[in-house]
Design a protein around this motif. Structure first.
Motif, PDB file in Angstrom:
ATOM      1  N   UNK A   1       3.245  12.858   2.905  1.00 21.35           N
ATOM      2  CA  UNK A   1       4.126  12.895   1.728  1.00 21.35           C
ATOM      3  C   UNK A   1       3.870  14.146   0.903  1.00 21.35           C
ATOM      4  N   UNK A   2       2.601  14.573   0.798  1.00 26.13           N
ATOM      5  CA  UNK A   2       2.293  15.788   0.054  1.00 26.13           C
ATOM      6  C   UNK A   2       2.962  17.020   0.648  1.00 26.13           C
ATOM      7  N   UNK A   3       2.917  17.154   1.976  1.00 25.25           N
ATOM      8  CA  UNK A   3       3.609  18.286   2.618  1.00 25.25           C
ATOM      9  C   UNK A   3       5.120  18.102   2.538  1.00 25.25           C
ATOM     10  N   UNK A   4       5.578  16.838   2.587  1.00 27.16           N
ATOM     11  CA  UNK A   4       7.001  16.596   2.410  1.00 27.16           C
ATOM     12  C   UNK A   4       7.484  17.025   1.037  1.00 27.16           C
ATOM     13  N   UNK A   5       6.619  16.901   0.025  1.00 20.22           N
ATOM     14  CA  UNK A   5       6.991  17.335  -1.324  1.00 20.22           C
ATOM     15  C   UNK A   5       7.243  18.836  -1.373  1.00 20.22           C
ATOM     16  N   UNK A   6       6.478  19.603  -0.586  1.00 17.53           N
ATOM     17  CA  UNK A   6       6.695  21.050  -0.554  1.00 17.53           C
ATOM     18  C   UNK A   6       8.083  21.369  -0.011  1.00 17.53           C
ATOM     19  N   UNK A   7       8.459  20.711   1.071  1.00  8.66           N
ATOM     20  CA  UNK A   7       9.720  21.065   1.735  1.00  8.66           C
ATOM     21  C   UNK A   7      10.940  20.398   1.112  1.00  8.66           C
ATOM     22  N   UNK A   8      10.759  19.235   0.473  1.00  9.12           N
ATOM     23  CA  UNK A   8      11.913  18.506  -0.064  1.00  9.12           C
ATOM     24  C   UNK A   8      12.100  18.677  -1.564  1.00  9.12           C
ATOM     25  N   UNK A   9      11.002  18.707  -2.311  1.00  6.94           N
ATOM     26  CA  UNK A   9      11.089  18.756  -3.771  1.00  6.94           C
ATOM     27  C   UNK A   9      11.135  20.189  -4.291  1.00  6.94           C
ATOM     28  N   UNK A  10      10.248  21.035  -3.788  1.00 10.61           N
ATOM     29  CA  UNK A  10      10.169  22.406  -4.309  1.00 10.61           C
ATOM     30  C   UNK A  10      11.375  23.254  -3.919  1.00 10.61           C
ATOM     31  N   UNK A  11      12.173  22.782  -2.977  1.00  9.58           N
ATOM     32  CA  UNK A  11      13.389  23.514  -2.591  1.00  9.58           C
ATOM     33  C   UNK A  11      14.643  22.942  -3.236  1.00  9.58           C
ATOM     34  N   UNK A  12      14.471  21.905  -4.056  1.00 16.37           N
ATOM     35  CA  UNK A  12      15.609  21.243  -4.705  1.00 16.37           C
ATOM     36  C   UNK A  12      15.708  21.710  -6.164  1.00 16.37           C
ATOM     37  N   UNK A  13      16.738  22.489  -6.517  1.00 15.80           N
ATOM     38  CA  UNK A  13      16.824  23.013  -7.882  1.00 15.80           C
ATOM     39  C   UNK A  13      16.967  21.943  -8.959  1.00 15.80           C
ATOM     40  N   UNK A  14      17.406  20.740  -8.582  1.00 13.75           N
ATOM     41  CA  UNK A  14      17.499  19.660  -9.560  1.00 13.75           C
ATOM     42  C   UNK A  14      16.131  19.084  -9.917  1.00 13.75           C
ATOM     43  N   UNK A  15      15.152  19.280  -9.030  1.00  9.97           N
ATOM     44  CA  UNK A  15      13.821  18.704  -9.237  1.00  9.97           C
ATOM     45  C   UNK A  15      12.774  19.734  -9.610  1.00  9.97           C
ATOM     46  N   UNK A  16      12.964  20.972  -9.179  1.00  7.46           N
ATOM     47  CA  UNK A  16      11.927  21.987  -9.392  1.00  7.46           C
ATOM     48  C   UNK A  16      12.563  23.347  -9.597  1.00  7.46           C
ATOM     49  N   UNK A  17      11.779  24.237 -10.171  1.00  7.76           N
ATOM     50  CA  UNK A  17      12.175  25.643 -10.282  1.00  7.76           C
ATOM     51  C   UNK A  17      11.862  26.302  -8.951  1.00  7.76           C
ATOM     52  N   UNK A  18      12.885  26.589  -8.173  1.00  8.97           N
ATOM     53  CA  UNK A  18      12.673  27.123  -6.828  1.00  8.97           C
ATOM     54  C   UNK A  18      12.115  28.537  -6.847  1.00  8.97           C
ATOM     55  N   UNK A  19      12.169  29.204  -7.995  1.00 10.74           N
ATOM     56  CA  UNK A  19      11.606  30.552  -8.101  1.00 10.74           C
ATOM     57  C   UNK A  19      10.084  30.507  -8.217  1.00 10.74           C
ATOM     58  N   UNK A  20       9.592  29.547  -9.004  1.00  8.74           N
ATOM     59  CA  UNK A  20       8.144  29.478  -9.277  1.00  8.74           C
ATOM     60  C   UNK A  20       7.442  28.356  -8.513  1.00  8.74           C
TER      61      UNK A  20
END
Length: 581
Positions: free
Chosen positions: A340-359
């Motif tokens: 799930x932790x690695x899934x967070x990198x690929x699913x959450x950090x690439x989603x602009x609604x959930x994270x700042x994809x720049x930082x």
């Protein structure tokens, strides 16, 4: 025993709290401020409220069954090994494990494994060294076990002090996780969320005791295991059940994020991306790695709320069975959390609604990274599953805080009030009243500390509690049950030495001195992330040295009493009488 507070008054209170949360959510729905609180999710809120009401029903049922101190503290010793194994696993699968470890893996990659392995490997040691002895010697608290042949006054004073300190540090992590979760769900300010959650959670311990806490843990453990299984399955399904593909995509995402940082070069970005697949991102030197690992491994055997669980089963056989089942569920859980932790990198950090994809930072300000696992649930299962996992995450925090608060309150009421101040002659009603007063005080302390530590990773805050437990409780507990030469003077002096040194080194470490107290980088007086290597060694040396130097007549009596303690700890003879109260 009659309860001074009616069930109707409890229900009124909880409905008022839920109404306040709903009103706050409705207000926040039209006012998403600069902290980038998530839009209010009514599906999640409804499921959350359903869970609160269900656990309230469990508390009402448990309150009717709580007629004695044994019922309140240990559920009358009537929990089976399988049930207790799930409850112990539930205690372990806390906000730190579910929210904090997944966030640590998302942030540091491979280094997050130190949490998973460290938290897990203490259980086999617990099985072979302590589980049976704990059940045979104990009644309500770990002080009953470790202090079996010692002078009760000084030893119980130490045991209560160490228990309260460990509980306080452990509570910080749970309150930070709770605050971030309710902030995410309802859109409330963080401090308001912490206050409301702290107030709500005190109700469960206040009225239901160990029976309510145990059954909330069991239900929560089953729901959490089901939830993380579905999350891990959906993540691996996306990558054709090929872990290499998941890791490669995570490296790609981290490389892309690093490439957008000021001054980045293709080489530095590639190096930053690959860093998540090797050590050094979080634990940067061998001493810190060893010390941190020791804290997680040996701290398990000093956690008061986990040790209390062994007194809820009827005999030593069920205690061993508890550890076996707990180890099975915890091992399975941590394997999935890594995915799930690695899934967070690929699913959450690439989603602009959930994270700042720049930082690569999750929206929500300080501490928002702790919500990585909850956002993964939203990515793989939509709003309905997001609501389910949010409710389960809150259940996780609720149940663990209930167990922690109960162990801290028991240390004050049973170890200090009933045993020391009243000489073992306290009335049950008075003892339980002291327990409930202490519960309220601990709740207030937990809220204040939760607000102070808002931006910290919750897994790391729990690791500090483990370091203190490993330094203060574990040396005393282990040596008192396996070494004839251990004395009251040695146990108390060594225990306090481990306790004071671990707390002092924690305060002057970079994690607190710089990150929490705001002192400039590099100014910390203790350079390592965990004090366990040093403070646990001091604890063991202190117990040994002061015991060896103790030539008193009382010490000789304690040496002679070791045979009786050993017979009971190995055979259980006389243990039934200890639980018949």
């Amino acid at each position: 025993m009659k309860n001074r507070f009616s069930t109707r008054s409890i229900i009124h209170f909880v409905f008022a709290a839920l109404a306040f949360l709903a009103a706050g959510a409705a207000h926040a729905a039209g006012d998403v401020g600069e902290t980038a609180k998530q839009a209010t999710n009514w599906t999640a809120i409804i499921m959350f409220m359903m869970f609160v009401l269900a656990t309230l029903g469990i508390t009402k049922w448990a309150a009717k069954r709580t007629r004695s101190a044994s019922d309140f503290y240990t559920a009358g010793g009537g929990i089976t090994g399988f049930q207790n194994g799930l409850a112990i696993a539930g205690d372990y699968m806390s906000a730190a494990a579910f929210l904090g470890v997944s966030a640590a893996v998302m942030s540091s990659g491979y280094d997050g494994l130190i949490y998973s392995t460290g938290f897990l490997v203490g259980w086999p040691i617990m099985t072979f060294l302590l589980a049976e002895r704990l059940r045979n010697l104990g009644r309500f608290t770990f002080a009953d076990v470790a202090g079996y042949r010692f002078r009760q006054g000084p030893f119980r004073a130490f045991a209560a002090s160490s228990t309260l300190v460990v509980v306080a540090f452990y509570l910080i992590a749970q309150m930070v996780g709770a605050g971030q979760l309710i902030k995410l769900l309802f859109g409330l300010d963080y401090w308001i969320a912490v206050v409301l959650v702290g107030t709500l959670m005190m109700v469960y311990v206040f009225f239901g005791g160990m029976a309510a806490t145990t059954w909330v843990q069991i239900i929560k453990a089953v729901m959490l295991l089901a939830g993380v299984s579905f999350m891990a399955f959906m993540i691996m399904l996306k990558y054709g059940f090929n872990p290499e593909a998941l890791f490669a995509d995570a490296v790609r995402v981290r490389t892309d994020i690093a490439s957008r940082l000021p001054g980045a070069t293709p080489e530095s970005a590639q190096k930053a991306g690959l860093a998540i697949m090797g050590p050094g991102g979080f634990i940067k030197d061998p001493v810190s790695a060893i010390s941190f690992g020791m804290a997680l491994m040996f701290g398990t055997m000093g956690l008061p709320h986990v040790l209390m669980r062994f007194f809820t089963v009827p005999n030593a056989k069920e205690a061993r069975k508890s550890v076996l089942w707990a180890t099975t569920w915890v091992a399975y859980f941590f394997i999935l959390i890594f995915i799930i932790g690695f899934g967070a990198i690929t699913l959450v950090l690439t989603n602009p609604e959930m994270a700042n994809t720049e930082t690569g930072m999750i929206h929500g300000g300080a501490g928002a990274s702790n919500m990585a696992a909850v956002l993964v649930a939203k990515s793989v299962g939509g709003n309905m599953f997001y609501g389910f996992i949010s409710a389960v995450a809150f259940a996780t925090i609720l149940a663990v805080v209930a167990g922690l608060t109960l162990s801290g309150a028991t240390a004050v009421s049973h170890d200090l009030y009933a045993t020391v101040f009243k000489g073992g002659k306290a009335r049950v009603a008075d003892e339980l009243r002291v327990t409930r007063i202490t519960t309220g005080v601990l709740g207030v302390i937990a809220v204040l500390l939760g607000i102070s530590f808002e931006g910290q990773n919750v897994a790391f805050m729990v690791a500090l509690a483990f370091a203190i437990a490993a330094s203060a409780n574990f040396p005393v507990l282990l040596l008192s049950v396996i070494w004839r030469g251990c004395t009251t003077r040695g146990a108390v002096a060594g225990g306090f030495l481990g306790l004071i040194s671990s707390v002092a080194l924690t305060v002057v470490s970079p994690s607190v001195w710089e990150n929490v107290l705001g002192n400039p980088p590099g100014s910390a007086l203790f350079p390592y992330s965990s004090p366990a290597l040093f403070s646990m060694s001091l604890g063991f040396i202190g117990v040994w040295l002061f015991s060896v130097l103790d030539g008193s007549a009382r010490a000789r009596e304690e040496h002679q009493a070791f045979e009786a303690q050993q017979v009971r700890s190995e055979t259980g003879l006389g243990a039934a009488g200890a639980t018949a109260h």
